[in-house]
Design a protein around this motif. Structure first.
Motif, short mmCIF file in Angstrom:
data_model
loop_
_atom_site.label_atom_id
_atom_site.label_comp_id
_atom_site.label_asym_id
_atom_site.label_seq_id
_atom_site.Cartn_x
_atom_site.Cartn_y
_atom_site.Cartn_z
N PHE A 28 1.12 12.81 20.63
CA PHE A 28 2.57 11.84 20.22
C PHE A 28 2.30 10.89 20.43
CE2 PHE A 28 6.59 10.88 20.88
CZ PHE A 28 7.29 11.70 20.03
N VAL A 29 1.92 10.23 21.34
CA VAL A 29 1.83 8.55 21.51
C VAL A 29 0.42 8.08 20.25
CG1 VAL A 29 0.46 6.08 22.76
CG2 VAL A 29 2.22 8.47 24.25
N LYS A 30 0.05 9.01 19.67
CA LYS A 30 -0.77 8.70 19.11
C LYS A 30 -0.58 8.81 17.92
CE LYS A 30 -5.75 9.77 17.01
NZ LYS A 30 -6.99 10.38 17.00
N GLN A 31 0.73 9.88 17.46
CA GLN A 31 0.81 9.59 15.97
C GLN A 31 1.87 8.96 16.35
OE1 GLN A 31 0.24 11.72 13.58
NE2 GLN A 31 1.43 10.54 12.38
N ILE A 32 2.81 8.09 17.13
CA ILE A 32 3.18 7.39 17.13
C ILE A 32 2.91 5.66 16.92
CG2 ILE A 32 4.63 5.79 18.74
CD1 ILE A 32 6.44 8.09 20.08
N ARG A 33 1.69 5.49 17.81
CA ARG A 33 0.55 4.07 17.22
C ARG A 33 0.55 4.29 15.64
NH1 ARG A 33 -3.49 2.75 22.12
NH2 ARG A 33 -3.81 0.98 20.96
N GLU A 34 0.19 5.36 15.13
CA GLU A 34 -1.09 5.20 13.86
C GLU A 34 0.75 5.26 13.12
OE1 GLU A 34 -2.57 6.59 10.34
OE2 GLU A 34 -3.72 5.63 12.20
N ASP A 35 1.78 5.24 13.10
CA ASP A 35 2.69 5.28 12.05
C ASP A 35 3.70 3.62 12.16
OD1 ASP A 35 3.02 8.21 11.13
OD2 ASP A 35 4.87 8.47 12.37
N THR A 36 2.94 3.40 13.29
CA THR A 36 3.78 1.60 13.47
C THR A 36 2.58 0.52 13.62
OG1 THR A 36 3.69 1.93 16.46
CG2 THR A 36 5.20 2.45 15.32
N LYS A 37 1.69 1.05 12.98
CA LYS A 37 0.18 0.18 13.31
C LYS A 37 0.87 -1.31 12.20
CE LYS A 37 -2.24 2.73 9.30
NZ LYS A 37 -3.17 3.65 9.25
N THR A 38 1.15 -1.04 11.13
CA THR A 38 1.71 -2.49 10.81
C THR A 38 2.44 -3.08 11.51
OG1 THR A 38 3.21 -1.08 9.15
CG2 THR A 38 0.80 -0.70 8.07
N VAL A 39 2.74 -3.26 12.86
CA VAL A 39 3.67 -4.13 13.28
C VAL A 39 3.46 -4.24 14.40
CG1 VAL A 39 5.96 -3.57 11.36
CG2 VAL A 39 5.38 -1.85 13.17
N VAL A 40 2.67 -3.34 14.88
CA VAL A 40 2.51 -3.23 16.57
C VAL A 40 0.82 -3.20 16.49
CG1 VAL A 40 2.64 -2.07 19.10
CG2 VAL A 40 4.39 -1.78 17.13
N ILE A 41 0.33 -3.89 16.86
CA ILE A 41 -1.23 -4.23 17.40
C ILE A 41 -1.78 -3.29 18.48
CG2 ILE A 41 -3.47 -6.18 17.38
CD1 ILE A 41 -1.64 -7.82 16.28
N LYS A 42 -2.63 -3.13 18.46
CA LYS A 42 -3.52 -1.53 19.19
C LYS A 42 -3.73 -2.63 20.18
CE LYS A 42 -5.03 2.05 16.70
NZ LYS A 42 -6.24 2.81 15.97
N GLY A 43 -3.48 -3.42 21.75
CA GLY A 43 -3.49 -3.63 22.99
C GLY A 43 -5.50 -3.54 23.24
N GLU A 44 -5.69 -2.30 23.22
CA GLU A 44 -6.92 -2.59 23.88
C GLU A 44 -7.91 -3.45 23.00
OE1 GLU A 44 -5.37 1.88 23.36
OE2 GLU A 44 -5.76 0.42 22.44
N SER B 276 1.07 -1.70 0.10
CA SER B 276 -0.79 0.34 -0.05
C SER B 276 1.08 1.05 -0.21
CB SER B 276 -1.40 0.12 1.60
OG SER B 276 0.02 -0.49 2.28
N ASP B 277 0.22 2.64 -0.11
CA ASP B 277 0.79 3.24 -0.30
C ASP B 277 1.28 4.10 1.37
OD1 ASP B 277 0.47 4.31 -2.92
OD2 ASP B 277 -2.03 5.39 -1.79
N PHE B 278 0.84 3.79 1.74
CA PHE B 278 1.89 3.45 3.81
C PHE B 278 2.65 2.63 3.88
CE2 PHE B 278 1.60 2.33 8.29
CZ PHE B 278 1.34 3.69 8.99
N ASP B 279 2.55 0.88 3.46
CA ASP B 279 3.97 0.78 3.23
C ASP B 279 4.70 1.20 2.78
OD1 ASP B 279 2.43 -0.86 4.93
OD2 ASP B 279 1.65 -2.25 3.08
N ARG B 280 4.77 1.89 1.21
CA ARG B 280 5.41 2.37 0.41
C ARG B 280 6.66 3.53 1.85
NH1 ARG B 280 1.89 1.26 -3.73
NH2 ARG B 280 3.11 0.13 -5.07
N GLU B 281 5.46 4.51 1.42
CA GLU B 281 6.19 5.39 3.04
C GLU B 281 6.79 5.19 4.24
OE1 GLU B 281 4.43 9.21 5.10
OE2 GLU B 281 3.42 8.02 3.71
N PHE B 282 6.12 3.87 4.22
CA PHE B 282 6.74 3.75 5.67
C PHE B 282 8.71 2.56 5.47
CE2 PHE B 282 7.54 -0.41 8.67
CZ PHE B 282 7.84 0.49 9.90
N TYR B 283 8.62 1.75 4.08
CA TYR B 283 9.73 1.31 4.16
C TYR B 283 11.05 2.05 3.61
CZ TYR B 283 6.86 -2.65 3.08
OH TYR B 283 6.22 -4.01 2.98
#
Length: 258
Positions: free
Chosen positions: A109-125, A27-34
C-alpha cells in the motif's frame, strides 16, 4: 503609459511561451495525475479522505494498526471519486483480503502511494535522495527540503524531528530546508508566550548553529551557510514565530548569518 503597456504585453507573451513549453513537456503520468487531482478538488469529501489517510495511517509502527486505520477510513468515507479502476480494485482487495496479511499488504500500500506521489515527494532513502539533489545542484537549481510531517504529538516526537533536521543539515547536498515551530515543540501555548519563545529560541539556535557548522559548497566552489526557511502556519502562532525568529538571529553568533 505606453511603456507600461509594452511591459504588460511582453510579460503576457513570455508567460504564454512558458505555459506552451510546459504543456509540451507534460508526461502521460503527469496528465493522469492532473486528472485525478482535478476530480479530488471537485469533491471536498475526497480531500478529507486523502488528508486523513496521509495524516493518520502511517504514524503507527504496527502494520496491523495501520491496516485497521486504512479500513476504518475507507468505511467512513467510501471510495473516492479520483480513484482509478485499478485503485478501486486494489483497495477492494485490501479491504477483503489484505487486512488478514498486514505485513504483506501495508508495505505494498505504501509503495503504491509513493509511486503515485513520486513527482511531488522525493524518496527519502539516501541513494535516490542524494542522486536527485546532485542532479539539481549540477543544473544550478536550489531545492527546498521540506520533511513530511505536521504537528508533533509530544516532546519525544519533537526531539525526533529535531534530529531529522540536524541530520539533513549535515548532508553536503542540502543547502535549504524548511521547518515549522510546531514540529520542534509540542507545547506551544500563546498564553505562556515568554516561556514558549524561550524554548523555541533554544531549539532554533541549535538548528542555525548546525547550518553554520556544515556550510554548503556550490558547483562553482563558493561556500555559504545553509538557508533555514521558517514556515508560517496558523495565524495564532504568528507573533510567537516572529519573536522567535528575531530573538534567535539577534544573538551575536549569528550576526553574519545570511
Amino acid at each position: 503609459m505606453q511603456k507600461e503597456q509594452e511591459i504588460i504585453d511582453s510579460s503576457i507573451k513570455l508567460a504564454e511561451k512558458w505555459q506552451n513549453r510546459a504543456s509540451e513537456l507534460v508526461s502521460d503520468f503527469d496528465r493522469e495525475f492532473y486528472v485525478k487531482m482535478n476530480k479530488m478538488l471537485e469533491h471536498p469529501e475526497d480531500k478529507a479522505l486523502l488528508i486523513e489517510l496521509m495524516d493518520q495511517c502511517f504514524r503507527a509502527q504496527s502494520n496491523d494498526r495501520v491496516a485497521n486505520q486504512i479500513i476504518f477510513l475507507l468505511e467512513k468515507h467510501g471510495m473516492a471519486h479520483f480513484f482509478t479502476t485499478k485503485d478501486k480494485t486494489l483497495l477492494w482487495l485490501f479491504q477483503n483480503f489484505g487486512k488478514f496479511l498486514p505485513n504483506l499488504s501495508v508495505p505494498m500500500f505504501v509503495k503504491q502511494i509513493r509511486e503515485d506521489t513520486k513527482t511531488v515527494v522525493i524518496k527519502g532513502e539516501d541513494e535516490p535522495f542524494n542522486k536527485h539533489l546532485v542532479m539539481r545542484k549540477n543544473e544550478g537549481t536550489r531545492v527546498n527540503i521540506n520533511l513530511i510531517g505536521e504537528v508533533v504529538l509530544g516532546e519525544e516526537e519533537a526531539q525526533e524531528r529535531m534530529e531529522k533536521y540536524m541530520k539533513a543539515l549535515e548532508n553536503p547536498n542540502i543547502d535549504y530546508i524548511s521547518i515549522k515551530i510546531s514540529t520542534i515543540f509540542s507545547q506551544i501555548i500563546a498564553l505562556d508566550f515568554d516561556h514558549t519563545v524561550d524554548v523555541l529560541v533554544d531549539k532554533l539556535t541549535k538548528i542555525y548553529r548546525q547550518a553554520q557548522k556544515y556550510p554548503y559548497e556550490a558547483a562553482d566552489g563558493t561556500k555559504s551557510n545553509k538557508f533555514i526557511n521558517l514556515d508560517m502556519e496558523e495565524y495564532r502562532d504568528l507573533d510567537i514565530t516572529v519573536e522567535v525568529f528575531k530573538k534567535t538571529l539577534e544573538k551575536e553568533e549569528f550576526k553574519d548569518f545570511y
